[in-house]
Design an enzyme around this catalytic site. Structure first.
Site, PDB file in Angstrom:
ATOM      1  N   ARG A 166     -17.287  42.918  51.883  1.00 38.47           N
ATOM      2  CA  ARG A 166     -16.770  44.245  51.571  1.00 38.47           C
ATOM      3  C   ARG A 166     -17.654  44.942  50.538  1.00 38.47           C
ATOM      4  O   ARG A 166     -17.874  46.130  50.594  1.00 38.47           O
ATOM      5  CB  ARG A 166     -15.343  44.107  51.028  1.00 38.47           C
ATOM      6  CG  ARG A 166     -14.697  45.422  50.741  1.00 38.47           C
ATOM      7  CD  ARG A 166     -13.183  45.373  50.445  1.00 38.47           C
ATOM      8  NE  ARG A 166     -12.560  44.090  50.345  1.00 38.47           N
ATOM      9  CZ  ARG A 166     -11.579  43.672  51.157  1.00 38.47           C
ATOM     10  NH1 ARG A 166     -11.182  44.411  52.157  1.00 38.47           N
ATOM     11  NH2 ARG A 166     -11.033  42.500  50.967  1.00 38.47           N
ATOM     12  N   TYR A 167     -18.119  44.173  49.562  1.00 36.93           N
ATOM     13  CA  TYR A 167     -18.960  44.707  48.496  1.00 36.93           C
ATOM     14  C   TYR A 167     -20.399  44.257  48.757  1.00 36.93           C
ATOM     15  O   TYR A 167     -20.619  43.176  49.283  1.00 36.93           O
ATOM     16  CB  TYR A 167     -18.527  44.151  47.143  1.00 36.93           C
ATOM     17  CG  TYR A 167     -17.083  44.396  46.781  1.00 36.93           C
ATOM     18  CD1 TYR A 167     -16.644  45.683  46.476  1.00 36.93           C
ATOM     19  CD2 TYR A 167     -16.173  43.351  46.729  1.00 36.93           C
ATOM     20  CE1 TYR A 167     -15.327  45.900  46.119  1.00 36.93           C
ATOM     21  CE2 TYR A 167     -14.849  43.572  46.372  1.00 36.93           C
ATOM     22  CZ  TYR A 167     -14.429  44.840  46.065  1.00 36.93           C
ATOM     23  OH  TYR A 167     -13.131  45.059  45.704  1.00 36.93           O
ATOM     24  N   ARG A 174     -21.624  40.526  47.136  1.00 35.72           N
ATOM     25  CA  ARG A 174     -20.850  39.283  47.205  1.00 35.72           C
ATOM     26  C   ARG A 174     -20.040  39.207  48.489  1.00 35.72           C
ATOM     27  O   ARG A 174     -19.622  40.231  49.022  1.00 35.72           O
ATOM     28  CB  ARG A 174     -19.932  39.127  45.990  1.00 35.72           C
ATOM     29  CG  ARG A 174     -18.991  40.317  45.743  1.00 35.72           C
ATOM     30  CD  ARG A 174     -18.773  40.462  44.240  1.00 35.72           C
ATOM     31  NE  ARG A 174     -17.678  41.362  43.881  1.00 35.72           N
ATOM     32  CZ  ARG A 174     -17.821  42.682  43.718  1.00 35.72           C
ATOM     33  NH1 ARG A 174     -18.972  43.270  43.975  1.00 35.72           N
ATOM     34  NH2 ARG A 174     -16.799  43.418  43.344  1.00 35.72           N
ATOM     35  N   CYS A 209      -3.548  25.343  52.362  1.00 33.82           N
ATOM     36  CA  CYS A 209      -3.314  25.316  50.914  1.00 33.82           C
ATOM     37  C   CYS A 209      -2.432  24.120  50.580  1.00 33.82           C
ATOM     38  O   CYS A 209      -1.746  23.586  51.451  1.00 33.82           O
ATOM     39  CB  CYS A 209      -2.597  26.581  50.450  1.00 33.82           C
ATOM     40  SG  CYS A 209      -3.519  28.084  50.810  1.00 33.82           S
ATOM     41  N   CYS A 260       2.455  30.106  48.800  1.00 32.41           N
ATOM     42  CA  CYS A 260       3.113  31.081  47.937  1.00 32.41           C
ATOM     43  C   CYS A 260       3.858  32.073  48.831  1.00 32.41           C
ATOM     44  O   CYS A 260       3.299  32.560  49.811  1.00 32.41           O
ATOM     45  CB  CYS A 260       2.069  31.798  47.102  1.00 32.41           C
ATOM     46  SG  CYS A 260       0.928  30.649  46.292  1.00 32.41           S
ATOM     47  N   CYS A 301       2.050  35.439  49.478  1.00 33.82           N
ATOM     48  CA  CYS A 301       0.617  35.361  49.790  1.00 33.82           C
ATOM     49  C   CYS A 301       0.138  36.554  50.607  1.00 33.82           C
ATOM     50  O   CYS A 301       0.737  36.921  51.604  1.00 33.82           O
ATOM     51  CB  CYS A 301       0.333  34.079  50.556  1.00 33.82           C
ATOM     52  SG  CYS A 301      -1.383  33.977  51.100  1.00 33.82           S
ATOM     53  N   ARG A 317      -2.481  36.622  52.383  1.00 34.31           N
ATOM     54  CA  ARG A 317      -3.048  36.202  53.669  1.00 34.31           C
ATOM     55  C   ARG A 317      -2.039  35.358  54.441  1.00 34.31           C
ATOM     56  O   ARG A 317      -2.404  34.538  55.278  1.00 34.31           O
ATOM     57  CB  ARG A 317      -4.331  35.389  53.456  1.00 34.31           C
ATOM     58  CG  ARG A 317      -5.435  36.200  52.835  1.00 34.31           C
ATOM     59  CD  ARG A 317      -6.833  35.657  53.178  1.00 34.31           C
ATOM     60  NE  ARG A 317      -7.834  36.514  52.564  1.00 34.31           N
ATOM     61  CZ  ARG A 317      -8.459  36.225  51.411  1.00 34.31           C
ATOM     62  NH1 ARG A 317      -8.234  35.084  50.783  1.00 34.31           N
ATOM     63  NH2 ARG A 317      -9.330  37.077  50.911  1.00 34.31           N
ATOM     64  N   ASP A 359       0.392  42.684  46.805  1.00 33.89           N
ATOM     65  CA  ASP A 359      -0.100  43.318  48.030  1.00 33.89           C
ATOM     66  C   ASP A 359       1.045  43.567  48.999  1.00 33.89           C
ATOM     67  O   ASP A 359       2.095  42.925  48.929  1.00 33.89           O
ATOM     68  CB  ASP A 359      -1.161  42.423  48.680  1.00 33.89           C
ATOM     69  CG  ASP A 359      -2.433  42.362  47.840  1.00 33.89           C
ATOM     70  OD1 ASP A 359      -2.943  43.439  47.499  1.00 33.89           O
ATOM     71  OD2 ASP A 359      -2.887  41.241  47.526  1.00 33.89           O
ATOM     72  N   ASP A 398      -5.620  45.981  45.224  1.00 33.97           N
ATOM     73  CA  ASP A 398      -6.489  45.899  46.391  1.00 33.97           C
ATOM     74  C   ASP A 398      -5.991  46.982  47.343  1.00 33.97           C
ATOM     75  O   ASP A 398      -4.872  46.894  47.858  1.00 33.97           O
ATOM     76  CB  ASP A 398      -6.398  44.506  47.020  1.00 33.97           C
ATOM     77  CG  ASP A 398      -7.763  43.984  47.399  1.00 33.97           C
ATOM     78  OD1 ASP A 398      -8.502  44.733  48.076  1.00 33.97           O
ATOM     79  OD2 ASP A 398      -8.086  42.839  47.031  1.00 33.97           O
ATOM     80  N   LYS A 442     -10.908  46.581  45.520  1.00 27.26           N
ATOM     81  CA  LYS A 442     -10.035  46.579  44.343  1.00 27.26           C
ATOM     82  C   LYS A 442     -10.406  47.717  43.399  1.00 27.26           C
ATOM     83  O   LYS A 442     -11.580  47.963  43.175  1.00 27.26           O
ATOM     84  CB  LYS A 442     -10.185  45.263  43.592  1.00 27.26           C
ATOM     85  CG  LYS A 442      -9.755  44.047  44.382  1.00 27.26           C
ATOM     86  CD  LYS A 442     -10.051  42.778  43.593  1.00 27.26           C
ATOM     87  CE  LYS A 442      -9.899  41.517  44.426  1.00 27.26           C
ATOM     88  NZ  LYS A 442     -10.808  41.462  45.585  1.00 27.26           N
TER      89      LYS A 442
HETATM   90  C1  PLP Z   1     -11.558  40.386  45.746  1.00 26.19           C
HETATM   91  C2  PLP Z   1     -12.754  40.313  46.594  1.00 26.19           C
HETATM   92  C3  PLP Z   1     -14.003  39.956  46.071  1.00 26.19           C
HETATM   93  C4  PLP Z   1     -14.200  39.606  44.620  1.00 26.19           C
HETATM   94  O1  PLP Z   1     -14.115  40.761  43.859  1.00 26.19           O
HETATM   95  P1  PLP Z   1     -14.459  40.741  42.289  1.00 26.19           P
HETATM   96  O2  PLP Z   1     -14.035  42.077  41.804  1.00 26.19           O
HETATM   97  O3  PLP Z   1     -15.921  40.482  42.188  1.00 26.19           O
HETATM   98  O4  PLP Z   1     -13.673  39.615  41.705  1.00 26.19           O
HETATM   99  C5  PLP Z   1     -15.089  39.941  46.891  1.00 26.19           C
HETATM  100  N1  PLP Z   1     -14.966  40.267  48.203  1.00 26.19           N
HETATM  101  C6  PLP Z   1     -13.791  40.596  48.733  1.00 26.19           C
HETATM  102  C7  PLP Z   1     -13.744  40.926  50.168  1.00 26.19           C
HETATM  103  C8  PLP Z   1     -12.641  40.643  47.957  1.00 26.19           C
HETATM  104  O5  PLP Z   1     -11.465  40.965  48.506  1.00 26.19           O
HETATM  105  S1  SF4 Z   2      -1.823  32.922  47.479  1.00 21.09           S
HETATM  106 FE1  SF4 Z   2      -2.006  32.307  49.638  1.00 21.09          FE
HETATM  107  S2  SF4 Z   2      -4.081  31.493  49.838  1.00 21.09           S
HETATM  108 FE2  SF4 Z   2      -3.575  31.494  47.635  1.00 21.09          FE
HETATM  109  S3  SF4 Z   2      -2.707  29.439  47.217  1.00 21.09           S
HETATM  110 FE3  SF4 Z   2      -1.004  30.828  47.646  1.00 21.09          FE
HETATM  111  S4  SF4 Z   2      -0.620  30.525  49.840  1.00 21.09           S
HETATM  112 FE4  SF4 Z   2      -2.686  29.765  49.450  1.00 21.09          FE
END
Ligand code: PLP
Ligand code: SF4
Length: 350
Positions: A92-93, A96, A105, A109, A112, A114, A274, A311, A318
């Site tokens: 996305r960025y 990174r 996991c 959670c 979560c 995801r 989220d 996010d 973010k």
């Molecule tokens: C959250 C996230 C990151 C990490 O973001 P930082 O602001 O560097 O902590 C990198 N890529 C994606 C797709 C993310 O959702």
């Molecule tokens: S937030 Fe989602 S991915 Fe992270 S530890 Fe909890 S269940 Fe696993």
């Protein structure tokens, strides 16, 4: 010999442990059919089954409220899919990427982000897919940092982690390997010296970002697990999710941030909840989040201040959403608010 206590995964086990009521079984079957359930023995012992508002239970024990889906909630709340060039990578960025090696996991959670993609039945990356993901990183010299996430990457064996870290470290432009994990609190015994060694690579920086939402998660065993990582030269940061009934009051949030700093873990992000499906009972308003951040700023050391972030739904990344201390008065002069709420003028630029 006693059998080692095992992770609670079935509703019958949760009932036996006194964590769920039998009369909620039918609704909870529906929840469990949709979203994975797992509570490690360590986390289970943190829950007071007699407290209907237990902040640990709220995070991990399935709740019929998860069946209540709001129209604004989404299966992919932060838009991972829109930015996934190859399976397992989210880019996305510019500098990174996320690399998701596993969808498993140690605990699941209830909030979560995801939750629709993870669980014990989700298919992990195949060897071919891992090769393709690493080839993508190698082919993009702008990728300076790789964030291992998932699922929880630290459920993998030390051998598999070493393999992944070694392959990443062999890519010259990758300088930083960051691991997002809940394992140091969810299953601290997994953080063995062998696993810690597997995360280090010569000439590269490894960071571990711990996901923790309540001070009680930082048990003695969790603190020792974090110390093993930090003493081995791995700096730790934290990310927490702002959760209604868990940490959405100044005392609980402040205690969490202090406990982290006492463990040499620098609070990094406080995530606004989220828009994951069936999680509205755990979300707060952004205004409440900003008030909490003001309260933290007013009371606690600068080391205890995370950045409050949202996010943006749809995959826009973010953005910080903390309170703003700067304003302008009617004549256009800058006003700045102090930590006690007092307001002060500030001269214009020369
Ligand atoms: C959250 C996230 C990151 C990490 O973001 P930082 O602001 O560097 O902590 C990198 N890529 C994606 C797709 C993310 O959702
Ligand atoms: S937030 Fe989602 S991915 Fe992270 S530890 Fe909890 S269940 Fe696993």
């Amino acid at each position: 010999m006693n059998a080692a206590p095992k992770t609670l995964r079935h509703l019958s086990e949760l009932e036996q442990a006194g964590l769920t009521a039998a009369d909620k079984r039918a609704a909870l079957e529906k929840v469990a059919a949709q979203y994975a359930v797992a509570i490690t023995p360590g986390v289970a012992t943190l829950i007071d089954p007699n407290d209907p508002h237990d902040p640990i239970a709220r995070q991990f024990v399935p709740d019929p409220a998860e069946l209540d889906v709001q129209p604004e909630e989404r299966a992919d709340p932060i838009g991972d899919h829109a930015h996934s060039p190859v399976e397992g990578i989210v880019h996305r960025y510019p500098d990174r990427v996320l690399l998701k090696l596993t969808h498993v996991c140690a605990v699941y959670c209830r909030f979560c982000f995801r939750r629709e993609m993870i669980g014990p039945d989700a298919t992990p990356l195949t060897e071919t897919q891992i090769d393709a993901a690493l080839a993508y990183i190698a082919a993009h010299p702008e990728i300076w940092e790789v964030v291992l996430t998932g699922g929880d990457p630290l459920v993998l064996s030390a051998r598999r982690l070493k393999q992944a870290v070694t392959r990443l470290a062999a890519i010259p432009h990758v300088k930083v390997i960051r691991i997002h994990s809940r394992i140091p609190v969810a299953d601290p015994a997994r953080i063995t010296p062998e696993l810690v060694r597997a995360l280090r690579a010569k000439g590269k920086a490894t960071y571990v970002v711990l996901h923790a939402n309540h001070a009680r998660e930082l048990t003695d065993a969790a603190r020792e697990a974090c110390a093993r990582l930090i003493d081995a030269g791995i700096p730790m940061l934290s990310q927490s999710v702002l959760l209604a009934g868990v940490n959405d009051n100044p005392r609980a949030l402040g205690e969490l941030m202090r406990a982290l700093v006492e463990c040499r873990i620098k609070p990094y992000y406080l995530h606004h909840g989220d828009l994951a499906t069936g999680t509205s009972h755990l979300r707060t308003s952004i205004e409440d989040g900003q008030d909490l951040m003001r309260a933290l700023r007013g009371r606690l050391s600068g080391l205890c201040q995370p950045t409050y972030v949202l996010d943006i739904p749809g995959g826009h990344g973010k953005s910080p959403i903390g309170p703003n201390y700067l304003s302008r008065d009617a004549s256009g002069q800058i006003r700045i608010e102090d930590f006690n709420g007092g307001s002060h003028g500030y001269p214009p630029a020369p």
